[in-house]
Structure formats: C-alpha cells, structure tokens
Write a protein that holds these residues in place. Structure first.
Motif, PDB file in Angstrom:
ATOM      1  N   LYS A 220       0.669  -1.250   0.012  1.00 16.16           N
ATOM      2  CA  LYS A 220      -0.136  -0.093  -0.008  1.00 16.16           C
ATOM      3  C   LYS A 220       0.839   1.550  -0.016  1.00 16.16           C
ATOM      4  O   LYS A 220       0.363   2.430  -0.636  1.00 16.16           O
ATOM      5  CB  LYS A 220      -0.991   0.132   1.104  1.00 16.16           C
ATOM      6  N   VAL A 221       2.065   1.095   0.529  1.00 17.15           N
ATOM      7  CA  VAL A 221       3.035   2.289   0.594  1.00 17.15           C
ATOM      8  C   VAL A 221       3.547   2.604  -0.832  1.00 17.15           C
ATOM      9  O   VAL A 221       3.670   3.593  -1.225  1.00 17.15           O
ATOM     10  CB  VAL A 221       4.065   2.179   1.691  1.00 17.15           C
ATOM     11  N   VAL A 222       3.790   1.443  -1.399  1.00 22.04           N
ATOM     12  CA  VAL A 222       4.489   1.548  -2.675  1.00 22.04           C
ATOM     13  C   VAL A 222       3.299   2.257  -3.838  1.00 22.04           C
ATOM     14  O   VAL A 222       3.558   3.224  -4.507  1.00 22.04           O
ATOM     15  CB  VAL A 222       4.628   0.094  -3.433  1.00 22.04           C
TER      16      VAL A 222
ATOM     17  N   ASN B 266       0.551  16.892  -8.650  1.00 21.41           N
ATOM     18  CA  ASN B 266      -0.699  16.195  -8.574  1.00 21.41           C
ATOM     19  C   ASN B 266      -0.671  15.022  -7.687  1.00 21.41           C
ATOM     20  O   ASN B 266      -0.842  13.604  -7.860  1.00 21.41           O
ATOM     21  CB  ASN B 266      -0.782  15.345  -9.901  1.00 21.41           C
ATOM     22  N   ARG B 267      -0.292  15.220  -6.314  1.00 22.91           N
ATOM     23  CA  ARG B 267      -0.298  14.440  -5.240  1.00 22.91           C
ATOM     24  C   ARG B 267      -1.612  14.115  -4.829  1.00 22.91           C
ATOM     25  O   ARG B 267      -2.698  15.081  -4.960  1.00 22.91           O
ATOM     26  CB  ARG B 267       0.623  14.798  -4.271  1.00 22.91           C
ATOM     27  N   PRO B 268      -1.962  12.975  -4.586  1.00 24.53           N
ATOM     28  CA  PRO B 268      -3.111  12.546  -3.975  1.00 24.53           C
ATOM     29  C   PRO B 268      -3.434  13.534  -2.675  1.00 24.53           C
ATOM     30  O   PRO B 268      -2.495  13.972  -2.011  1.00 24.53           O
ATOM     31  CB  PRO B 268      -3.024  11.186  -3.388  1.00 24.53           C
ATOM     32  N   LYS B 269      -4.862  13.995  -2.569  1.00 28.12           N
ATOM     33  CA  LYS B 269      -5.150  14.878  -1.643  1.00 28.12           C
ATOM     34  C   LYS B 269      -5.148  14.359  -0.088  1.00 28.12           C
ATOM     35  O   LYS B 269      -5.064  15.295   0.786  1.00 28.12           O
ATOM     36  CB  LYS B 269      -6.432  15.440  -1.897  1.00 28.12           C
ATOM     37  N   TYR B 270      -5.337  13.024  -0.093  1.00 28.95           N
ATOM     38  CA  TYR B 270      -5.178  12.317   1.129  1.00 28.95           C
ATOM     39  C   TYR B 270      -4.900  10.766   0.692  1.00 28.95           C
ATOM     40  O   TYR B 270      -4.987  10.286  -0.348  1.00 28.95           O
ATOM     41  CB  TYR B 270      -6.385  12.376   1.933  1.00 28.95           C
ATOM     42  N   ILE B 271      -4.444  10.144   1.865  1.00 25.83           N
ATOM     43  CA  ILE B 271      -4.270   8.693   1.731  1.00 25.83           C
ATOM     44  C   ILE B 271      -4.883   8.048   2.878  1.00 25.83           C
ATOM     45  O   ILE B 271      -4.651   8.330   4.011  1.00 25.83           O
ATOM     46  CB  ILE B 271      -2.668   8.302   1.664  1.00 25.83           C
ATOM     47  N   VAL B 272      -5.598   6.964   2.438  1.00 26.50           N
ATOM     48  CA  VAL B 272      -6.466   6.256   3.529  1.00 26.50           C
ATOM     49  C   VAL B 272      -5.519   5.102   3.765  1.00 26.50           C
ATOM     50  O   VAL B 272      -5.178   4.270   3.124  1.00 26.50           O
ATOM     51  CB  VAL B 272      -7.742   5.848   2.975  1.00 26.50           C
ATOM     52  N   ALA B 273      -5.058   4.809   5.280  1.00 26.63           N
ATOM     53  CA  ALA B 273      -4.564   3.652   5.630  1.00 26.63           C
ATOM     54  C   ALA B 273      -5.419   2.344   5.720  1.00 26.63           C
ATOM     55  O   ALA B 273      -5.201   1.442   5.543  1.00 26.63           O
ATOM     56  CB  ALA B 273      -3.782   4.000   7.026  1.00 26.63           C
TER      57      ALA B 273
END
Ligand code: UDP
Ligand code: MG
Length: 310
Positions: free
Chosen positions: A163-165, A296-303
């Motif tokens: 998921k980090v990759v 264009n980074r994701p606005k958030y990352i859900v863990a």
C-alpha cells in the motif's frame, strides 16, 4: 504466502552483481516464500547488462530492466517500484552496502505489522567526513523546513508494504527523492539499525553535483519555505521604512535636525524595495500553487477503512 520484490538499481556494477546475487539468493530461498529480484540497469557502460542477462537466463526469479541511458538512482527505484509485483518491496544497493541479513530483519518487522522499515546506519564505513557532515546538516534542515518526519541517518535501503508503494507511485511529480516521499505518505514506520560496510567493489557514483541535485529534489517538491522568503523580507522592509518615515515626520515637526533632505532617501528606497519584494513574493506563492497542481499528489491517503463493503 507472501511475495517479496527486491529492487536493485545498478550503474556500472559489473564487479558487484554476482556477489550480490550470491549473497541474497540463499537467504531468500531460505524464507520458502515467493520472491523476485528486479535489477534496473541505469544505462551502465560496463558489462552490467551482459552479467544481468546471464543471471536472468539461469534464474527466472531474476528480472532485468535496461534503461536507454543513465537516468539516476531515484528514477531506477521508481521503475523498480512500478515493475514490482510483491506484497512487500525491498530497495537495496547493488554494492552490498545494504547487508542482505538486515533485509531479513526488515521482513520480520513487516510481518509484525509495520508498513515501512528503514535501514538506519549506525556506522558508515568508507564515507568521507564531508559526506557525513553534509548529510547530518541536510536532514536536520529538511525536517525543520518541510515539517516532515524525515528520519536521520537513513538512505534508500528500506522495505515498503504494497500500500505504501501504491501511494508513492500515485505521486505525480517528475523529480523525486524517494526518502522524502516516504516521509510524506505516512503509514506505520519503524527502522532496523545496521553498520554500513564499504562497497564490495568499484567506487561511489555520487559526485558533488549529483548530491546537490538530490538535495534539491528533496527540498523543492516538499516545501514552500523558499518561495515565501521574498514576501517576508518585503514586508519587513516595508514596515521598517514606514517606521522610519514616521520617526522623520515626528522629528521634522519637533524641529529637530536629523540629516536633511537626503535622509528621506533611505526610507523611500526601503519602501520601494519592500513593494517590489512583496509583489515578487505574491507571484512566488502563485507559482507554488501551480507547482502543487502539476505535482498532482493525492489529496489524502487512506490507511484503513471499516464497514465500507457494499
Ligand atoms: N546508481 C544508479 N544510478 C546512478 C548512480 C547510482 O542506479 O546514476 C546505483 C548504484 O549502482 C548503487 C546505488 O545506486 O546500486 C547506490 O549508488 P552508490 O553506491 O554509488 O552510492 P553511495 O552508496 O556511495 O551513496
Ligand atoms: Mg554504495
């Protein structure tokens, strides 16, 4: 059963590759789980390509990606992440400065539930005092201006959960410093300590110029600090000039001699400088916003998510 992908950037590593393969393969086989070793030949000019071809012909778990020219270690790591199909990805240097036994400790930590496992250097053999001193200053400076949790004394020797990759691959910027991106994405991170040995053969590829570029790629995508400097200076100069004007007016009204007409020149020039710097600062802030869009980074990352099925 988990699958591991080992990703290995290689630039002119003809003398190290066989030794690397011989050191890593028995340990990976011992795990009795699935694995692949992905070598990214970063436009080498020596026999790296032929040696990797030979390894791949003998062992189907060896995969090779030959770049069309030298794109740099960071691009090679990105390619490795894109090509990897494992549940956990381990990035290692080809020169055995990242000991394979430590990679096994990283796997243990991953099994305990950590998403990123950094290799933290205790002793750094074969590195100049200059390299160690600049690294020391740089990472502390980075932490301060980016406000990110960037661990010190770690390089690119790390294990990443799938998921980090995926999170890192979703970041759109062109010039990237993987270790800074790893800090940005978050997740559950830990480290294992190790003594970094000297390279097994050959010499470092990091010239001062390459190190400066790496330093830039860590700073510029991750902070607006430098862009805000003109506006801060401009406002400071503007207020100082204003204070000067007020003082001069009071002195003039009180009929106190303070240097005559030429003295008015100082706050006038200061005020003009303040206006120019503030305007440049505003443009800078806008450039920063445009860069963020381009990045264009994701606005958030859900863990994790709960109860979202159906
Ligand atoms: N490397 C690469 N492309 C480059 C420079 C280096 O793929 O342009 C690889 C190199 O083959 C090695 C790793 O990146 O596997 C780390 O490089 P090096 O050992 O020269 O760096 P150091 O350990 O001295 O920081
Ligand atoms: Mg090295």
């Amino acid at each position: 059963m988990a699958k591991y992908s080992i990703i290995v950037p290689a630039y002119n590593e003809e003398k190290s590759l066989q030794l690397f393969y011989d050191a890593v393969t028995p340990l990976m086989r011992n795990l009795q789980e699935e694995y692949e070793i992905i070598f990214i030949n970063d436009g080498s000019r020596d026999a790296t390509k032929e040696i990797l071809r030979g390894l791949a012909d003998l062992d189907k778990r060896v995969k090779v990606c030959n770049f069309s020219r030298n794109f740099g270690q960071q691009a090679a790591l990105y390619c490795g992440m894109e090509m990897a199909s494992g549940d956990a990805v381990i990035a290692m240097d080809a020169d055995l400065q990242d000991p394979p036994e430590v990679a096994m400790e990283m796997i243990q930590k991953w099994k305990e539930g950590f998403d990123v496992v950094h290799g933290k250097r205790k002793k750094r053999s074969g590195e100049t005092v200059f390299k160690r001193a600049t690294a020391y200053v740089y990472y502390r400076f980075m932490r301060k201006i980016t406000k990110m949790e960037m661990p010190t004394d770690v390089g690119d020797f790390k294990l990443y959960d799938r998921k980090v990759v995926d999170a890192i691959l979703s970041m759109g910027e062109h010039d990237r410093l993987l270790r800074a991106q790893t800090a940005w994405v978050g997740f559950k991170q830990t480290f294992v300590e190790f003594d970094r040995p000297e390279r097994v053969a050959g010499e470092t590829h990091y010239t001062l110029k390459k190190m400066v570029k790496l330093a830039e790629d860590g700073i510029f995508p991750n902070t607006n600090y430098h862009l805000t400097l003109p506006i801060k200076l401009g406002l400071l100069l503007g207020f100082a000039s204003l204070a000067c004007f007020v003082t001069f007016i009071v002195l003039t009204c009180c009929h106190i001699f303070f240097g005559g007409l030429t003295a008015w020149l100082f706050p006038t020039v200061g005020a003009l400088g303040g206006v120019i710097l503030t305007c440049q600062g505003l443009t800078n802030l806008h450039v920063g916003m445009i860069y963020k869009e381009v990045q264009n980074r994701p606005k958030y990352i859900v863990a994790e998510k709960y109860n979202f099925e159906d």
